[in-house]
Design a protein around this motif. Sequence first.
Motif, mmCIF file in Angstrom:
data_model
loop_
_atom_site.group_PDB
_atom_site.id
_atom_site.type_symbol
_atom_site.label_atom_id
_atom_site.label_comp_id
_atom_site.label_asym_id
_atom_site.label_seq_id
_atom_site.Cartn_x
_atom_site.Cartn_y
_atom_site.Cartn_z
ATOM 1 N N ASN B 74 0.792 -1.335 0.008
ATOM 2 C CA ASN B 74 -0.402 -0.056 0.121
ATOM 3 C C ASN B 74 0.995 1.372 0.111
ATOM 4 O O ASN B 74 1.860 1.138 0.539
ATOM 5 N N ILE B 75 0.455 2.403 -0.491
ATOM 6 C CA ILE B 75 1.014 3.565 -0.468
ATOM 7 C C ILE B 75 -0.019 4.446 0.184
ATOM 8 O O ILE B 75 -1.166 4.826 -0.438
ATOM 9 N N ILE B 76 0.449 5.173 1.334
ATOM 10 C CA ILE B 76 -0.478 6.035 1.923
ATOM 11 C C ILE B 76 0.203 7.354 1.794
ATOM 12 O O ILE B 76 1.447 7.519 2.277
ATOM 13 N N PHE B 77 -0.320 8.655 1.447
ATOM 14 C CA PHE B 77 0.327 10.002 1.667
ATOM 15 C C PHE B 77 -0.917 10.785 2.205
ATOM 16 O O PHE B 77 -1.946 10.957 1.604
ATOM 17 N N LEU B 78 -0.010 11.847 2.871
ATOM 18 C CA LEU B 78 -0.799 13.009 3.324
ATOM 19 C C LEU B 78 -0.404 13.990 2.848
ATOM 20 O O LEU B 78 0.908 14.161 2.544
ATOM 21 N N CYS B 79 -1.158 15.097 2.659
ATOM 22 C CA CYS B 79 -0.640 16.264 1.886
ATOM 23 C C CYS B 79 -0.718 17.647 2.904
ATOM 24 O O CYS B 79 -1.715 17.797 3.680
ATOM 25 N N ILE B 88 4.736 3.752 2.694
ATOM 26 C CA ILE B 88 4.491 2.424 1.838
ATOM 27 C C ILE B 88 4.780 1.191 3.044
ATOM 28 O O ILE B 88 5.565 1.242 3.721
ATOM 29 N N THR B 89 3.493 0.453 2.831
ATOM 30 C CA THR B 89 3.396 -0.358 3.905
ATOM 31 C C THR B 89 3.141 -1.761 3.217
ATOM 32 O O THR B 89 2.838 -1.920 1.830
ATOM 33 N N GLU B 90 3.185 -2.945 3.931
ATOM 34 C CA GLU B 90 2.909 -4.110 3.279
ATOM 35 C C GLU B 90 1.351 -4.244 3.096
ATOM 36 O O GLU B 90 0.743 -3.789 4.215
ATOM 37 N N THR B 91 0.951 -5.425 2.613
ATOM 38 C CA THR B 91 -0.504 -5.675 2.625
ATOM 39 C C THR B 91 -0.805 -6.346 3.983
ATOM 40 O O THR B 91 0.056 -6.889 4.503
ATOM 41 N N GLY B 92 -2.094 -5.717 4.499
ATOM 42 C CA GLY B 92 -2.512 -6.546 5.658
ATOM 43 C C GLY B 92 -1.879 -5.720 6.836
ATOM 44 O O GLY B 92 -2.242 -6.130 8.066
ATOM 45 N N SER B 93 -1.074 -4.522 6.714
ATOM 46 C CA SER B 93 -0.579 -3.811 7.877
ATOM 47 C C SER B 93 -1.819 -2.958 8.451
ATOM 48 O O SER B 93 -2.838 -2.757 7.587
ATOM 49 N N ASN B 94 -1.672 -2.462 9.615
ATOM 50 C CA ASN B 94 -2.509 -1.621 10.124
ATOM 51 C C ASN B 94 -2.586 -0.262 9.749
ATOM 52 O O ASN B 94 -1.875 0.485 10.161
#
Lengths: 337, 113
Positions: B74-79, B88-94
């Motif tokens: 997963n990629i999560i970004f906050l602006c 960047i996280t693995e699948t299934g991470s919190n």
Amino acid sequence: MLSEMPSDGVKKFSDQVVDDPSSLLFGSLADFYRENGLYQEAINICLTGLESHPDNIEGRLVLAQCYKGINDIEQARAELTKILSVRPENSLAKKVLAELDRPDHSEPKSPEIAAIPAGEDSTPPEKIEIEIPGAEEPRAPENISEAAIPAEPALVDPADFHQGAQAMMALAAEATEKPKMEFVPPETAAETALTGIPAEPTPGKTAKPPEEADPKTMNAYGRILNEIIQTPQVFASLLVDESGYPVAGAFAPQSAGVDEESSGALSSLVFSTASEAMQKVKLGELERAVIDTRNEKIFLSRVGGQVLMVTAESSAKTGLVAVNIKRAIERIKNLST
Amino acid sequence: MKNILNQINDIPGVRGSLVIDKEGLVIASNIMSGLEERTISAMVASIFNQVVKSLARGQEEQIYGVQLLASEGNIIFLCAQHCILIVITETGSNIGLVSIKMKASLERLMDML
């Protein structure tokens, strides 16, 4: 007139609407009748259909056009006002309303056509008549039907390139018996080239299900999408195909102002860009994207080759919405298989 | 800045984090080997600009964040006003925990910038 119609298609549509009075296909069938001048039949279909689907914009728009066709201006105006109160951005409704304000209730002449934003003119081009100054008589190719050749051509400003080109394209399309060709004004072409996004699809037309889709499946899609918008603070759900055209959608009353065609196209574009990016960074295939903005949360999810877009208020509970979307995706996938 | 990123990376399942500007240039990064920070930053900036362009439609629209959940990560970004914090996280991470940590970290980054 009716004899010229593809009777199989009409029968299929009619049967569907008769079998299931709540079918969303009534708008398409009524539009077909309207285009062939059978206004009263079209009005009856619309009135019956709108009893089951009072919020169906397409059906109401066809009804308004039928009233306009039989010169019942007040009724037409009332229907258009209803549409614009829910969807103030509906360009076709605005256009028809503007036509009602004209003394002869006709479609606007070319300068006004050019002023209509790209892709919003959904009315099929009527027979366009041109006279070229200097030419004795317009010579039509042999296989053009007599109906296409005006007996008394109306004078049109020859300097009006757009209308002339549109007329030429219409004649060429008839002559070659190809599907209807459309003249794309330069503004539209430029816009498409710049943004990479096709001009907004014709309102009322693109919302129709793909021809090969089973109508019952389409109704089932509608029901699933309707269930999603029952989630608190969710106000729209839209299933978009690979090319960005809406397949089915459900909108809560507070979604007034959402333009499904452009939302669908843009969602598809964003999802495909993100999907491509994820593959480039070797993180596999994109399954879901959640975009959190000041005004709303947008959930884009892959459903096979389609994209499900769900819009919710910014304060909506992401987890709850995500669970409902997941259930809906499973049901849509089951339907497809 | 490195410390802030290190704290994010301590969350189980996080593979890396970075701070970029809105043009996609890396300001600070701390990511595991196997991930290309330049590619990620360029892609995120591209997605961010695409989303802004698509949503704005002539109006100023503020994007708070984007979560991209894929089959292998997963990629999560906050602006923020001048920068984008990417994790960047693995699948299934919190994801919930990561998001909370990211919000707190972004505030600290904004103070620094």
